[in-house]
Design a protein around this motif. Structure first.
Motif, PDB file in Angstrom:
ATOM      1  N   LEU A 355       0.871  -1.358  -0.363  1.00 54.06           N
ATOM      2  CA  LEU A 355       0.221   0.288  -0.082  1.00 54.06           C
ATOM      3  C   LEU A 355       1.168   1.307  -0.294  1.00 54.06           C
ATOM      4  O   LEU A 355       1.737   1.756   0.461  1.00 54.06           O
ATOM      5  CB  LEU A 355      -1.184   0.021   0.688  1.00 54.06           C
ATOM      6  CG  LEU A 355      -2.060  -1.597   1.773  1.00 54.06           C
ATOM      7  CD1 LEU A 355      -2.601  -0.604   2.301  1.00 54.06           C
ATOM      8  CD2 LEU A 355      -3.016  -0.828   0.415  1.00 54.06           C
ATOM      9  N   THR A 358       0.360   7.066   1.499  1.00 62.49           N
ATOM     10  CA  THR A 358      -0.874   7.732   0.901  1.00 62.49           C
ATOM     11  C   THR A 358      -1.335   7.962  -0.504  1.00 62.49           C
ATOM     12  O   THR A 358      -1.066   7.523  -1.013  1.00 62.49           O
ATOM     13  CB  THR A 358      -1.084   9.511   0.976  1.00 62.49           C
ATOM     14  OG1 THR A 358      -1.858  10.712   1.497  1.00 62.49           O
ATOM     15  CG2 THR A 358      -0.044  10.069   0.543  1.00 62.49           C
ATOM     16  N   ASN A 359      -2.741   7.850  -0.076  1.00 60.82           N
ATOM     17  CA  ASN A 359      -3.583   7.885  -1.494  1.00 60.82           C
ATOM     18  C   ASN A 359      -4.381   9.043  -1.749  1.00 60.82           C
ATOM     19  O   ASN A 359      -5.019   9.587  -3.558  1.00 60.82           O
ATOM     20  CB  ASN A 359      -4.806   7.355  -1.464  1.00 60.82           C
ATOM     21  CG  ASN A 359      -6.358   7.446  -0.694  1.00 60.82           C
ATOM     22  OD1 ASN A 359      -5.602   8.627   0.408  1.00 60.82           O
ATOM     23  ND2 ASN A 359      -6.428   6.346  -0.367  1.00 60.82           N
ATOM     24  N   ILE A 364       0.319  10.404  -5.746  1.00 65.60           N
ATOM     25  CA  ILE A 364      -0.009   9.580  -7.107  1.00 65.60           C
ATOM     26  C   ILE A 364       0.599  10.734  -8.178  1.00 65.60           C
ATOM     27  O   ILE A 364       1.476   9.371  -8.945  1.00 65.60           O
ATOM     28  CB  ILE A 364      -1.438   8.741  -6.971  1.00 65.60           C
ATOM     29  CG1 ILE A 364      -1.406   8.416  -5.482  1.00 65.60           C
ATOM     30  CG2 ILE A 364      -1.249   7.905  -8.491  1.00 65.60           C
ATOM     31  CD1 ILE A 364      -3.450   7.696  -5.849  1.00 65.60           C
ATOM     32  N   ARG A 430      -9.690   0.223  -3.093  1.00 62.61           N
ATOM     33  CA  ARG A 430      -9.698   1.678  -2.219  1.00 62.61           C
ATOM     34  C   ARG A 430      -9.927   0.754  -0.477  1.00 62.61           C
ATOM     35  O   ARG A 430     -10.756  -0.344  -0.346  1.00 62.61           O
ATOM     36  CB  ARG A 430     -11.405   1.943  -2.436  1.00 62.61           C
ATOM     37  CG  ARG A 430     -12.387   1.133  -2.605  1.00 62.61           C
ATOM     38  CD  ARG A 430     -13.840   1.525  -2.737  1.00 62.61           C
ATOM     39  NE  ARG A 430     -15.290   1.274  -2.246  1.00 62.61           N
ATOM     40  CZ  ARG A 430     -16.027   0.932  -2.627  1.00 62.61           C
ATOM     41  NH1 ARG A 430     -16.348   2.386  -2.759  1.00 62.61           N
ATOM     42  NH2 ARG A 430     -16.883   0.460  -1.780  1.00 62.61           N
ATOM     43  N   GLU A 431      -9.861   1.933   0.168  1.00 65.19           N
ATOM     44  CA  GLU A 431     -10.354   1.471   1.889  1.00 65.19           C
ATOM     45  C   GLU A 431     -11.416   1.606   2.173  1.00 65.19           C
ATOM     46  O   GLU A 431     -12.556   2.143   1.641  1.00 65.19           O
ATOM     47  CB  GLU A 431      -9.617   3.052   2.833  1.00 65.19           C
ATOM     48  CG  GLU A 431      -9.478   2.979   3.800  1.00 65.19           C
ATOM     49  CD  GLU A 431      -8.890   2.458   4.459  1.00 65.19           C
ATOM     50  OE1 GLU A 431      -8.664   2.135   5.830  1.00 65.19           O
ATOM     51  OE2 GLU A 431      -7.535   3.374   4.427  1.00 65.19           O
ATOM     52  N   ALA A 455      -7.066  -0.028   2.198  1.00 68.65           N
ATOM     53  CA  ALA A 455      -6.789   0.431   1.711  1.00 68.65           C
ATOM     54  C   ALA A 455      -6.340   0.508   0.298  1.00 68.65           C
ATOM     55  O   ALA A 455      -5.573  -0.595  -0.017  1.00 68.65           O
ATOM     56  CB  ALA A 455      -5.747   1.831   1.855  1.00 68.65           C
ATOM     57  N   GLY A 456      -6.614   1.307  -0.460  1.00 70.51           N
ATOM     58  CA  GLY A 456      -6.164   1.584  -1.884  1.00 70.51           C
ATOM     59  C   GLY A 456      -6.450   2.771  -2.832  1.00 70.51           C
ATOM     60  O   GLY A 456      -6.616   3.618  -2.187  1.00 70.51           O
ATOM     61  N   TRP A 457      -5.947   2.627  -3.970  1.00 70.44           N
ATOM     62  CA  TRP A 457      -6.322   3.199  -5.007  1.00 70.44           C
ATOM     63  C   TRP A 457      -7.220   3.999  -6.207  1.00 70.44           C
ATOM     64  O   TRP A 457      -7.668   4.625  -6.795  1.00 70.44           O
ATOM     65  CB  TRP A 457      -4.859   3.788  -6.115  1.00 70.44           C
ATOM     66  CG  TRP A 457      -3.839   4.068  -5.552  1.00 70.44           C
ATOM     67  CD1 TRP A 457      -3.669   4.090  -4.343  1.00 70.44           C
ATOM     68  CD2 TRP A 457      -2.820   3.863  -5.947  1.00 70.44           C
ATOM     69  NE1 TRP A 457      -1.930   4.311  -3.534  1.00 70.44           N
ATOM     70  CE2 TRP A 457      -1.550   3.962  -4.634  1.00 70.44           C
ATOM     71  CE3 TRP A 457      -2.212   3.686  -7.630  1.00 70.44           C
ATOM     72  CZ2 TRP A 457       0.058   3.777  -4.940  1.00 70.44           C
ATOM     73  CZ3 TRP A 457      -0.436   3.893  -7.667  1.00 70.44           C
ATOM     74  CH2 TRP A 457       0.288   3.781  -6.453  1.00 70.44           C
ATOM     75  N   ARG A 462      -7.726   9.137  -8.856  1.00 67.05           N
ATOM     76  CA  ARG A 462      -6.565   8.674  -7.633  1.00 67.05           C
ATOM     77  C   ARG A 462      -5.968   8.315  -9.097  1.00 67.05           C
ATOM     78  O   ARG A 462      -5.062   7.468  -9.418  1.00 67.05           O
ATOM     79  CB  ARG A 462      -6.938   7.517  -6.796  1.00 67.05           C
ATOM     80  CG  ARG A 462      -7.235   8.496  -5.949  1.00 67.05           C
ATOM     81  CD  ARG A 462      -6.675   7.897  -5.034  1.00 67.05           C
ATOM     82  NE  ARG A 462      -7.561   8.395  -2.737  1.00 67.05           N
ATOM     83  CZ  ARG A 462      -8.766   9.075  -3.391  1.00 67.05           C
ATOM     84  NH1 ARG A 462      -9.957   8.452  -3.908  1.00 67.05           N
ATOM     85  NH2 ARG A 462      -9.016   8.978  -2.166  1.00 67.05           N
TER      86      ARG A 462
END
Length: 863
Positions: A355, A358-359, A364, A430-431, A455-457, A462
């Protein structure tokens, strides 16, 4: 009779609506405008036509040594094709005695080789697959001087899209780990014949990194705990782990670099464009001391049991740090120094199964820019090839995995994952949140057992931040899982970024018959003809190879198809080609397999979890483990579950009754096909598949008997289950391609001393069993991920595990005591660790007659 069938085969290809037709003048895939400059640059890096011609002739010579004078091969870089690349097949006019009969022209040596393969398939009824899936069938190719003519002006086949990509970043470990040049040469020939022109080329990069890190004052001792072992290099490269299975000896580094210096020239000679690795930020721990002001982050735990720092939690140099570009530039430059300037395309996958800190879209975007800038500093014309996820949001396990802690998920929406919630956390997820039970806010999911959905993007902002962090045309993305979860449909064609439609298909190199033939036939076409398409290629991104030959016959063919193939007719031809003769039984069997095993439409990616090879590890009295709705069939000794109902059960997407009928037909075909290596491979594989699904039901019957407190029935089912393991092992032992010994001996063969031999064998044994670390009472979170149905592995590993578990199970029932889960685990894990470190020998040659064994097992279990 054979000549008549070959004539009908040839006519069916010319006249059948699934046959390739020339691309219309001026027609191009709408996503190609952004990559025309890439194609021109890559063309300038290719070998001269004379060199390519010699390479294509080498492929022919190794495949058909008696026919080298029968084919006139020509590399025609300009003027032959209307769009990207193509081949043309025709008869040689006024062919002389012992002279060439068939002319094959192509824009590159790959195209010439593809044209050769196309002719052999569709005019001569030949078949080419990996040695471990039966090898080549060229007995149907007529003798020199008698090759079938290509009538009229010949046939020209144009690629609708420019690229045919091949490999996954982990194939290098699951399948290629122990290959020498002899094996690699065969693979490159296979690539050329299948039309692969954009292969990943990852060998030898540790030797390159050692030279680069030396310039950053990193000593040899500091790299000992940075590189992974030979069977785990893929995950060390991605920053998932460090040191596991290592250290790497100088012998290994030199050996792999020398191997790469054979692989790359051959790819270039054939007109391929190799994809080399680039820097993703993964650095040795010593970087923190050497560069105390650098922005270096320690990543989170990736699948270790207790976060053991010996191989957990790698270090990432932040892309915003100037040192990132410096290191990335140095790596690209060193590769060019070693190999020459042979490509402009580089692979880099940021935060693969890890991970980001931060997203934030700004972060990014800066990350993407930095990765690309590092490439460009090393190669002004660099193109970033990036792997993207199998879904816009994937779920990653992040819970206390002490085995025995039950997890339940109640579904209101629809989750399509790898057999439930075991989906890889690739890039765009995604979170969602975490819970000890109760609704996760805004998700429609109930989670119990301390599971965290991570979590993710995910999100347009994003995704755009990453995809548009470099100029359009400077990035190519791999729609990695398009065969099951096509992202191009849900990402607006990747927002204008060129992409490759990929089939993932296999996880961990598991041996399991599985596929989606209709999806392979239609998926790339749907993407290519869709509005505003940016598709520029097709690809095969399996984690492991050498299985399911029908899938890997069809998928590369889609690189040359501009419309959907009608699979049933194609399979009839495939059956003839694969076995070298028309056979009614196999043709009918393949019709059944097409509509069952190779028609997985439930949206679940198959990762083999058959109970033999991925034995359940939980207290059988736990809630959720009881087996419900077990059907009984009084007309058969054993019954099968026809549909999946419990997430703890293996994936089953087809009617086993129908597949048993297909096996019966295969056995009947043995009367005329028993000498065929391809037939014997398919017979063993299909028999194994049927018995493996049978064993799942036997296991469930055993657990049900336990819950019913029926010791007699439990003993009966235990006996059946262990007998099945022994019988399947005997079956697998009858074919050279299903032997544990081959894998182990290939590992030891690369060693130069006893210490290396022991290390390599430990790597080879560990990857296919425990995989990663464990404690005395906790198996690795990745145990059995790379499970294999191999003779030797069943009897020496899976059978003792099942027998030990069942002995505790029966004892606890007879004594009316709780199942001693901790005791069982301690016993089993101790055995497993000893097995991983063992050095006992296993056969490397088959024993027994496959057809006779298959007949006997059918009579024993299925009559």
């Amino acid at each position: 009779m054979r000549a008549l069938f070959l004539l009908l085969l040839h006519l069916s290809i010319l006249l059948h609506p699934s046959s390739p037709s020339p691309v219309l003048a001026g027609k191009k895939s709408r996503g190609t405008d952004a990559v025309e400059q890439i194609l021109r640059r890559e063309e300038s890096l290719r070998a001269p036509p004379s060199v390519q011609l010699a390479a294509a002739q080498g492929v022919l010579r190794r495949l058909l040594p008696r026919h080298t004078s029968s084919f006139l091969l020509k590399v025609v870089p300009k003027g032959l094709c209307e769009s990207f690349s193509c081949f043309r097949i025709g008869s040689v006019v006024n062919s002389s005695l012992n002279g060439p009969e068939i002319m094959i022209e192509g824009s590159t040596a790959v195209e010439v080789s593809s044209g050769l393969h196309w002719y052999l398939k569709y005019w001569c009824g030949a078949h080419i697959s990996w040695d471990k899936t039966g090898g080549v069938q060229v007995d149907t190719v007529p003798s020199p001087g008698s090759l079938p003519r290509v009538e009229g002006q010949g046939v020209k086949v144009e690629r609708p899209v420019p690229w045919n990509y091949y490999q996954n970043v982990v194939t290098s470990s699951y399948s290629f780990a122990w290959w020498d040049w002899k094996r690699w040469e065969k693979e490159i020939d296979w690539m050329a014949l299948q039309g692969v022109n954009l292969p990943l080329a990852f060998n030898g990069q540790e030797a390159i990194w050692k030279k680069v890190f030396k310039d950053f004052d990193v000593g040899n001792e500091d790299l000992g705990n940075f590189f992974g072992g030979p069977a785990f290099l893929a995950w060390a490269r991605m920053g998932n782990l460090h040191g596991w299975g290592g250290p790497l000896s100088q012998n290994w580094l030199d050996q792999q670099l020398n191997l790469q210096k054979l692989i790359l020239p051959r790819m270039i000679e054939l007109g391929m464009t190799p994809v080399l690795p680039a820097f993703s930020g993964n650095v040795p721990a010593i970087f923190r001391k050497i560069f105390p002001t650098a922005n270096i982050t320690r990543l989170s735990n990736w699948n270790t049991v207790n976060g053991d720092p010996r191989w957990c939690c790698t270090y990432l140099l932040d892309p915003s740090d100037p040192l990132f570009i410096e290191a990335g530039r140095a790596f690209i430059k060193q590769q060019i120094k070693e190999y020459g300037h042979i490509t402009n395309i580089y692979n880099c996958d940021t935060f693969n199964e890890n991970l980001p800190p931060t997203n934030d879209p700004k972060y990014i975007s800066s990350l993407g820019s930095a990765v690309y800038d590092a490439m460009v500093k090393g190669d002004n014309d660099a193109i970033w090839l990036m792997q993207v996820p199998k879904s816009l949001f994937c779920f990653t396990r992040n819970w206390n995995s002490r085995l025995g802690q039950n997890m339940e998920v109640q579904r209101q929406g629809e989750l399509q994952g790898d057999g439930g919630l075991e989906a890889h956390g690739w890039l765009f997820n995604r979170e969602i949140g975490s819970s000890r039970g109760g609704w996760l806010h805004g998700t429609g999911w109930t989670v119990a057992g301390g599971m965290r959905l991570r979590a993710g993007w995910q999100g347009v902002d994003r995704q755009l931040a990453l995809l548009h962090s470099v100029p359009i045309g400077k990035m190519i993305v791999l729609d990695l899982f398009a065969d099951v979860k096509p992202m191009w449909k849900t990402s607006s064609q990747f927002y204008g970024v060129p992409y490759v439609w990929c089939m993932l298909h296999n996880f961990g190199g598991n041996i399991e018959m599985y596929g989606i033939l209709d999806g392979i036939s239609s998926g790339p076409i749907d993407a290519w003809v869709s509005q505003n398409s940016t598709m520029v290629g097709v690809g095969m991104c399996m984690e492991g190879i050498e299985h399911n030959p029908v899938v890997y016959e069809l998928m590369p063919e889609m690189a040359f198809r501009n419309h959907v193939i009608q699979i049933e007719g194609w399979l009839k031809n495939y059956s003839f080609r694969r076995y070298g003769q028309a056979n009614h039984h196999t043709e009918e069997a393949w019709k059944i397999l097409y509509h069952t095993i190779y028609n997985c439409t439930d949206g679940i990616a198959d990762h083999n979890k058959d109970f033999i090879v991925q034995f359940p590890d939980f207290t059988p009295r736990q809630k959720g483990s009881q087996v419900l709705h077990i059907s009984k069939n009084t007309n058969s000794r054993f019954s099968f579950r026809e549909t999946k109902s419990n997430p703890q059960e293996p994936h089953l997407w087809y009617s086993t009754k129908e597949v048993i009928e297909a096996l019966k037909l295969f056995i009947l075909a043995g009367t005329s096909l028993s000498e065929s290596l391809t037939y014997r491979y398919d017979l063993v594989d299909l028999t194994r598949q049927v018995l493996a699904k049978l064993s799942n039901q036997v296991y469930l019957d055993a657990i049900n008997a336990y819950h019913q407190k029926d010791a007699g029935e439990l003993s009966l089912q235990i006996k059946k289950f262990t007998e099945l393991i022994e019988d399947i092992d005997t079956l697998l032992a009858s074919d050279d391609n299903f032997l544990l010994g081959t894998w182990l001996e290939s590992a030891k063969k690369l060693a130069v001393n006893n210490e290396e031999k022991k290390q390599y064998e430990w790597n080879a044994r560990t990857q296919i069993t425990m995989w990663f670390d464990n404690t005395e009472t906790n198996q690795s979170q990745l145990h059995d991920y790379a499970n294999k149905f191999w003779s030797g592995l069943l009897k020496s590993y899976y059978l003792p595990r099942a027998s030990t578990y069942f002995s505790y199970l029966l004892e606890s029932l007879e004594k009316n005591e709780d199942f001693p889960l901790e005791k069982w685990r301690k016993n089993w894990i101790s055995y497993s660790n000893k097995w991983q470190g063992g050095q006992e020998l296993y056969p490397v040659k088959a024993e027994g007659d496959a057809l006779s064994i298959a007949k006997a097992l059918f009579a024993k279990y299925l009559s």
